[in-house]
Design an enzyme around this catalytic site. Structure first.
Site, short mmCIF file in Angstrom:
data_model
loop_
_atom_site.label_atom_id
_atom_site.label_comp_id
_atom_site.label_asym_id
_atom_site.label_seq_id
_atom_site.Cartn_x
_atom_site.Cartn_y
_atom_site.Cartn_z
N ASN A 58 -41.08 -36.73 -3.63
CA ASN A 58 -39.87 -36.55 -4.43
C ASN A 58 -39.48 -37.81 -5.20
O ASN A 58 -38.90 -37.73 -6.28
CB ASN A 58 -38.70 -36.12 -3.55
CG ASN A 58 -38.59 -34.62 -3.38
OD1 ASN A 58 -37.51 -34.07 -3.28
ND2 ASN A 58 -39.73 -33.94 -3.34
N GLY A 103 -34.61 -30.28 -0.63
CA GLY A 103 -35.02 -29.35 0.40
C GLY A 103 -35.92 -28.22 -0.06
O GLY A 103 -36.07 -27.23 0.65
N HIS A 150 -32.70 -29.90 -12.18
CA HIS A 150 -32.26 -30.28 -10.85
C HIS A 150 -32.92 -31.56 -10.34
O HIS A 150 -32.45 -32.17 -9.39
CB HIS A 150 -32.58 -29.12 -9.90
CG HIS A 150 -32.02 -29.28 -8.53
ND1 HIS A 150 -30.67 -29.45 -8.28
CD2 HIS A 150 -32.62 -29.26 -7.29
CE1 HIS A 150 -30.46 -29.55 -6.98
NE2 HIS A 150 -31.62 -29.44 -6.36
N TRP A 151 -34.00 -31.97 -10.97
CA TRP A 151 -34.83 -33.07 -10.46
C TRP A 151 -34.68 -34.30 -11.35
O TRP A 151 -35.63 -34.82 -11.89
CB TRP A 151 -36.28 -32.59 -10.44
CG TRP A 151 -37.02 -32.93 -9.19
CD1 TRP A 151 -36.53 -33.39 -8.01
CD2 TRP A 151 -38.44 -32.82 -9.01
NE1 TRP A 151 -37.53 -33.57 -7.10
CE2 TRP A 151 -38.71 -33.23 -7.69
CE3 TRP A 151 -39.48 -32.41 -9.82
CZ2 TRP A 151 -40.00 -33.25 -7.17
CZ3 TRP A 151 -40.76 -32.42 -9.30
CH2 TRP A 151 -41.02 -32.84 -7.99
N ASN A 175 -31.04 -36.59 -3.27
CA ASN A 175 -31.27 -35.51 -4.22
C ASN A 175 -31.06 -34.17 -3.52
O ASN A 175 -31.71 -33.89 -2.51
CB ASN A 175 -32.69 -35.62 -4.78
CG ASN A 175 -33.12 -34.40 -5.56
OD1 ASN A 175 -34.18 -33.84 -5.34
ND2 ASN A 175 -32.29 -33.97 -6.50
N ARG A 179 -47.45 -29.55 -2.92
CA ARG A 179 -46.27 -29.00 -2.26
C ARG A 179 -46.58 -27.66 -1.59
O ARG A 179 -46.04 -27.35 -0.53
CB ARG A 179 -45.13 -28.86 -3.27
CG ARG A 179 -44.54 -30.21 -3.66
CD ARG A 179 -43.27 -30.09 -4.44
NE ARG A 179 -42.23 -29.39 -3.69
CZ ARG A 179 -40.93 -29.63 -3.84
NH1 ARG A 179 -40.52 -30.57 -4.69
NH2 ARG A 179 -40.04 -28.95 -3.16
#
Length: 284
Positions: free
Chosen positions: A44, A35, A264-265, A103, A183
């Site tokens: 993503n 998000g 986080h990815w 994710n 992005r």
């Protein structure tokens, strides 16, 4: 970027458009993106689609509020709204049951969908999912950065670059400028700026909304038998890595994989590793 031959389409769910791309054949796998500002399904999962499509029918939607899907989210119950939208997408495509790979924000969507309608979910892979202990302690610096993107002086490329390089990944220098540019352009869509899909709950129903967004307060979690693989970067600065053991302890069929030197990815930073373990887990 993916090299797969993609079919792109849009369906209407509850009067709102849901964009999706798909490729491959086999059991259905739905990839649900995070998000962060400017996120979308194809961006993503750009490093995962090709590999997974060699064994699965891969469906990659833009979640409500993002990409080419309609803007606007029910902020009184955002995870429930996302789950209803993706379930509606499955209904429109005639898919009774699917694997879900989510994710962060998309992980929360997957988990809520499984809690509400476990018969619709085969297996799940959750990467640093949102909503795990979020009302127990202060937010992380990364989550604060994400939630403050549209506040203050509003969205800027510098703010987005700081979020991505400093908080989203372990090695910020590894993210190409083109990813940040893409992005940023998506994040300043006027419809998104006017109604950001991910924001701090406010107003009279804020406390109720917060509790709805914390799965550790949902008694159904301990009874959810969906086979689940939780993958969490040990260096995650957005969602607390302690959420992984929390899920593994609570869910009866939950495996946990903690990934070193990863933020986080996970699906982007450790793409080959992630693709391999996901393919194995979903093929069991």
């Amino acid at each position: 970027m993916t090299n797969a031959l993609l079919t792109e389409n849009t369906v209407s769910v509850g009067g709102k458009d849901i964009f999706y791309a798909e490729t491959g054949e086999g059991p259905v796998v739905v990839l649900l993106h995070g998000g962060g500002p400017g996120a979308s399904g194809l961006s993503n999962f750009s490093r995962n689609i090709d590999t997974l499509a060699s064994k699965f029918r891969v469906i990659v939607p833009d979640l409500p509020g993002y990409g080419r899907s309609s803007k606007g989210v029910d902020h009184s119950d955002p995870f429930g709204y996302l789950a209803d939208s993706i379930r509606g997408l499955l209904d429109e495509l005639g898919i009774e049951k699917a694997h879900l790979v989510g994710n962060s924000y998309g992980g929360a969507c997957a988990l809520r969908l499984a809690l509400d309608t476990p018969n619709r979910v085969d297996r799940m892979v959750l990467m640093g999912p949102g909503g795990i202990g979020t009302t127990r302690g202060l937010p992380t610096p990364g989550l604060n950065s994400l939630l403050s993107y549209y506040t203050g002086d509003g969205p800027t490329r510098d703010k987005l670059e700081e979020f991505i390089r400093r908080y989203l990944v372990f090695d910020g220098a590894a993210v190409p400028n083109a990813v940040i540019d893409q992005r940023y352009e998506a994040s300043i869509d006027p419809a998104v700026v006017a109604d950001p899909p991910l924001r701090r709950p406010s107003g009279p129903g804020a406390l109720k909304a917060l509790w709805r967004m914390d799965f550790t307060r949902d008694k159904r979690l301990a009874a959810l038998t969906t086979p689940t693989l939780v993958v969490w970067g040990k260096a995650d600065k957005v969602n607390k890595p302690s959420g992984g053991p929390m899920l593994a302890k609570t869910m009866p069929n939950c495996d946990l994989l903690q990934v070193a030197n990863t933020g986080h990815w996970v699906q982007w930073e450790r793409a080959d590793f992630f693709n391999s373990i996901t393919e194995i887990f979903l093929s069991k």
